[in-house]
Design an enzyme around this catalytic site. Sequence first.
Site, PDB file in Angstrom:
ATOM      1  CE  LYS A 114      -1.830   2.475   3.321  1.00 48.45           C
ATOM      2  NZ  LYS A 114      -1.824   3.803   2.471  1.00 48.45           N
ATOM      3  CD  GLU A 190      12.435   3.293   8.560  1.00 40.56           C
ATOM      4  OE1 GLU A 190      12.552   4.767  10.089  1.00 40.56           O
ATOM      5  OE2 GLU A 190      12.372   3.639   8.202  1.00 40.56           O
ATOM      6  CB  CYS A 224      11.803   8.700  10.282  1.00 35.30           C
ATOM      7  SG  CYS A 224      12.973   7.466   8.467  1.00 35.30           S
ATOM      8  CD  GLU A 321       9.150  11.760  13.386  1.00 32.66           C
ATOM      9  OE1 GLU A 321      10.288  11.398  12.860  1.00 32.66           O
ATOM     10  OE2 GLU A 321       8.329  10.948  13.283  1.00 32.66           O
TER      11      GLU A 321
END
Length: 423
Positions: A114, A190, A224, A321
């Site tokens: 996806k 991850e 990330c 983040e």
Amino acid sequence: MTAYERQRILLRAADLLEKHNDELAALETWDNGKPYEQAAKIEVPMLVRLIRYYAGWADKIHGLTVPADGPYHVQTLHEPIGVAGQIIPWNFPLLMFAWKVGPALACGNTIVLKTAEQTPLSALYAAKLFHEAGLPAGVLNVVSGFGPTAGAALASHMEVDKLAFTGSTDTGKVVLELAAKSNLKPVTLELGGKSPFIVCEDADVDQAVELAHFALFFNQGQCCCAGSRTFVHESVYDEFVEKAKARALKRVVGDPFKGGIEQGPQIDSDQFEKILRYIRSGVESGATLETGGDKLGNKGFYIQPTVFSNVKDGMLIARDEIFGPVQSILKFKDLGEVVQRANNTRYGLAAGVFTTNMDTAYTLTRALRVGTVWINCFDTFDAAIPFGGYKMSGQGREKGEYSLKNYLQVKAVVNPLKNPAWL
């Protein structure tokens, strides 16, 4: 099919991906907003390299003959795990496609992948090239859709045998829960990060500023493992801040299809507004806004390269983040202090260390609770280098030999021996 035939298909696919470099890069920039030069010169070539790397592994995956206490022949078989469900993010669509698809196909699995709803095009085009290379129908299936519908269906499906997800930590928790509630399929995650970039007192400040700038601002800050907490030793702090501000002011922002552009727009309006909220939070919490801090122009989701100094550990800009072009610079006094502060986060994806003293480098390398430590470099990726996180930055590793075990089952086979010549 044989492992050798899988290898040949992967190599043919890599050749086709390389041939269509410019089209893939254009799709990536249209979808994502990243500079075309970055996509064409760095990311598509890396995609090709990753597929060739895993092609090389396809016919080298094998089990062992195991000695046992008694007259038995014992062997292990490394079998494909089955149907691999894979969910990739919007920040590096082609690279995440390669990280997921390469090892899964090398091990002989089938895939339902996806794409992120913001960036569906490049994976669809790449999958088309895989089929042109001879991949049988039904082996690689790309589904475009939203997380709460298509993503949740994939994570919950009783006939998906393994799940791999790259994205935010909060979504990763949902994915893991859905996998557990369905058929307890194994999950590789991850996830997010708040990576420290540590500039020691012996650093060449000019080089450190440039590397720290790259570590944070690369890909519009939408990375990330971005070095989003820049820890600088007090002896060089003031000089570093001034030069970091000057470098941010020189950063070229604009149309990502134009040459020389370093920073394009953010991915969408949601991310754009989120970043601006964090910038306002930094100002309100008392950090010093050195430069930037607002949108750029009146068209598109462009944000000024932003630098904060006098950032404290408890501020949201130092804890969360942000996933945007916002550099937070913090001051430290000694190694023991910076190790404690760098590790005081729920994340553990990566870290950067800038020093000429290798004793310092090795001390930090072992003390930092992260999956990757870059010494005097940052964002150095290679097909063979594993990547993944400690703590809430995920579980399992992508890339390299380590990723293969994500897509294999180990079966022990035990057979009695009658009058063996040796044991």
